[in-house]
Design a protein around this motif. Sequence first.
Motif, short mmCIF file in Angstrom:
data_model
loop_
_atom_site.label_atom_id
_atom_site.label_comp_id
_atom_site.label_asym_id
_atom_site.label_seq_id
_atom_site.Cartn_x
_atom_site.Cartn_y
_atom_site.Cartn_z
N LEU B 311 45.54 34.71 39.25
CA LEU B 311 46.80 35.28 38.76
C LEU B 311 47.59 35.99 39.87
O LEU B 311 48.04 37.12 39.70
CB LEU B 311 46.52 36.24 37.61
N MET B 312 47.72 35.33 41.00
CA MET B 312 48.48 35.94 42.09
C MET B 312 49.77 35.18 42.33
O MET B 312 50.03 34.16 41.71
CB MET B 312 47.65 35.96 43.37
N ILE B 323 43.33 38.86 44.87
CA ILE B 323 43.65 37.80 43.92
C ILE B 323 42.83 37.97 42.64
O ILE B 323 41.62 37.75 42.65
CB ILE B 323 43.38 36.41 44.55
N PRO B 324 43.47 38.33 41.53
CA PRO B 324 42.71 38.48 40.29
C PRO B 324 42.49 37.13 39.62
O PRO B 324 43.35 36.25 39.72
CB PRO B 324 43.61 39.35 39.41
#
Lengths: 336, 336
Positions: B311-312, B323-324
């Motif tokens: 999700l980045m 970066i999740p």
Amino acid sequence: MAKRIGAGTIRLETPVKIAAAAAVGSRKEKEGPLGPEFDQTIEDSSLGEKSWEKAETKMQQLAVAIALQKAQITPDRVDVLLGGDLLNQCIATAYAARELARPFLGLYGACSTMAESLTLAALLVESGAARNALAVTSSHFCSSERQFRFPLNYGGVRTPTAQHTATAAGAALVAPFGKISIREVCIGRVVDLGVTDPNNMGAAMAPAAWDTLCRFFADTGTAPADYDKIITGDLAQVGSDLLVRLAAGEGCDLRPRYTDCGLMLYDRESQKVDAGASGCGCSAAVMCAHFFPAMQRGEYRNVLFLATGALMSPTACQQGESIPGVAHLLHLTAEG
Amino acid sequence: MAKRIGAGTIRLETPVKIAAAAAVGSRKEKEGPLGPEFDQTIEDSSLGEKSWEKAETKMQQLAVAIALQKAQITPDRVDVLLGGDLLNQCIATAYAARELARPFLGLYGACSTMAESLTLAALLVESGAARNALAVTSSHFCSSERQFRFPLNYGGVRTPTAQHTATAAGAALVAPFGKISIREVCIGRVVDLGVTDPNNMGAAMAPAAWDTLCRFFADTGTAPADYDKIITGDLAQVGSDLLVRLAAGEGCDLRPRYTDCGLMLYDRESQKVDAGASGCGCSAAVMCAHFFPAMQRGEYRNVLFLATGALMSPTACQQGESIPGVAHLLHLTAEG
């Protein structure tokens, strides 16, 4: 069970409520007519962060924390977080969701996001998939300008049809308890009448608002006079006028009940916001700061909230594409 | 009603099925090991359109049309379309949704989108909010390279940890009829162990996959041996190895059942795709082209599908953010 009525409206037969809501804004929102109703406004729109994007994440986190506090529940009782924002890859929300560490469904509905997240939150709570579902969204004038238009320092001239992106976040907890009931929802279709001017989002979104409203009235056999308020998200002056005209063209007079969050957030004259406010945060903040509390106090009993989104990107506009709109609707009632 | 079991798994007590699915790819996907299983592959990855973005929209439209044809239903019977993609503001999907003109909920889950859209489609069909819900997603190597990395003409050198974005779209119709049942879903949490290398998405996403898988096993009291296959979306070689190690570290041996769509779509040796495939279209196409049909034929009876998303955005990476990842899981069974 949810019950489908008519061609596209979904009636929630189990009670689903808005248990609590919170709105966070910046100085400009504080100086607007709704300023005193915000839960928190922050003078420095960077919120002490190193980038506008990180500031936007922080606004979401604040709104979430206040909403949970008001509902008197701890974050671990949030079964699902639903949200999104305008930034590429919805990073404001993703990083806010990282902090909360609860199951997360990322949404992209542009400025319709608050209505989309509330709709899905309501359906998930109604079905038993979640006990508590948290809907959140935000926008930030500075991150949006940089991404969609020009860097602020460029000093680009704005057109009179342009809208000012709200620097605001709203969060609402949907649960089986609370004073505001979500009675019906109507998911929007993508509607595009060919508007290509990215400085005239209101005109691009108004047809989607009318498409959804019109379908909802037909499905439920109701008319504007049946509601205390019909509230759109951020059509602002140009889009609102167009929506009223589109409705009038089909014999429906919206005017006595109609208002738009984009016309309420700022004082258009003194605050120089051209056609009005816009951004995911606009309707989220106006609903969470003003309308939900007013409903809880019994000032409005029967309300339609529909937020519109313009589903384009600068890339699509540069490739000559027109701007498609979408509008999701919720029918809300407050107990007497 | 949906029933919550354990800390976060949702069991669907009303039958919800995958009625039909379709996968569309380009020449590279055709040349890969699963090429013959695609419903359609198009030699020219521009699909005759003037931009890669428009080509991606067209791939989604093709996948949707084929899935509806297979399910033998007309577009007007789709109660809701759920989808998203990797492009800024999810435009590939928005323009595909404009064409379909059905109620549309835009999602952003990066490469987890197919699992996210199937999860929500299942929950909406289960609750009665929709009779038929269509889940769709896509990715395109050329639009992704331009947006996330470098323009193709730049000829940037790739790292061995990099993955090749699939040029593919997948669509699946969720309905009360069909041979594949969606039994349980588990919505992912955002997990971030601090990976900052945007050329190593697999490593960034693997912890999210393990977080979801681990919660699902705990909630359901099951173990890898209870399933015929455990399929991740696009961890590719680096991420898959890491997931297996993370699981082993907690005494769970995934290896006998485990596979990853990112390792199946291409022949890594001959097709030069570094660590493997990636993109929303990767797991969507591998599930729709290979696993769903194989389940319909009875080759697999009991499957876990979990797709991961990073999700980045390039902006977040440039601002030094890590970066999740997120991973959503579906438990699928096929009748004997």
